[in-house]
Design a protein around this motif. Structure first.
Motif, PDB file in Angstrom:
ATOM      1  N   ILE A  91       1.141  -1.269   0.245  1.00  0.00           N
ATOM      2  CA  ILE A  91       0.197  -0.434   0.038  1.00  0.00           C
ATOM      3  C   ILE A  91       1.048   1.614   0.095  1.00  0.00           C
ATOM      4  N   ASP A  92       2.034   0.849   0.916  1.00  0.00           N
ATOM      5  CA  ASP A  92       3.058   1.939   0.607  1.00  0.00           C
ATOM      6  C   ASP A  92       3.866   2.223  -0.809  1.00  0.00           C
ATOM      7  N   SER A  93       3.705   1.448  -0.861  1.00  0.00           N
ATOM      8  CA  SER A  93       4.331   1.672  -2.818  1.00  0.00           C
ATOM      9  C   SER A  93       3.818   2.445  -3.629  1.00  0.00           C
ATOM     10  N   GLY A  94       2.030   2.021  -3.377  1.00  0.00           N
ATOM     11  CA  GLY A  94       1.146   2.103  -4.916  1.00  0.00           C
ATOM     12  C   GLY A  94       0.124   1.234  -4.749  1.00  0.00           C
ATOM     13  N   LYS A  95       0.359  -0.196  -4.327  1.00  0.00           N
ATOM     14  CA  LYS A  95      -0.712  -1.305  -4.619  1.00  0.00           C
ATOM     15  C   LYS A  95      -1.337  -1.366  -4.167  1.00  0.00           C
ATOM     16  N   PHE A  96      -2.336  -1.781  -4.483  1.00  0.00           N
ATOM     17  CA  PHE A  96      -3.048  -1.732  -3.618  1.00  0.00           C
ATOM     18  C   PHE A  96      -3.196  -3.471  -3.405  1.00  0.00           C
TER      19      PHE A  96
END
Length: 113
Positions: A91-96
């Motif tokens: 999530i922090d890297s932009g993926k869910f």
């Protein structure tokens, strides 16, 4: 100023106390007219010791099972924690994560598309 405490005890009371103050069996006396058979007493003692060892063994088995169950629960919680940490990194890297979306749909937090 030091004071010395001295006790004065009536000698008649002291002699009564000596005779009646002692507790327990008197040395050299047997326990009444029915003498306890020594072999029977030893056998009761052995039986009691066997039962004590059996109870102790059962208690240790119970505690070992309890520890094993708790260790298993700890391992399951650690794997779950690791999974959530990976999700948080994603999530922090932009993926869910897909698994997270499935869980949110299951609980009704996110409506299915």
């Amino acid at each position: 100023m030091d004071y010395e405490v001295t006790e004065v005890i009536d000698e008649s009371l002291q002699s009564e106390r000596k005779e009646s103050g002692k507790r327990g069996r008197k040395p050299g006396r047997k326990s009444g007219p029915e003498k306890v058979d020594m072999k029977a007493k030893l056998e009761r003692s052995r039986q009691s010791a066997r039962e004590c060892r059996a109870r102790k063994k059962l208690r240790y088995q119970y505690l070992e099972e309890l520890v094993a169950d708790r260790e298993k629960a700890v391992l399951e919680l650690r794997t779950e924690l690791e999974k959530y940490q990976i999700w948080a990194q994603e999530i922090d890297s932009g993926k869910f994560p897909e698994e997270a979306a499935d869980i949110l749909k299951e609980f009704g937090i996110v409506k299915p598309e």
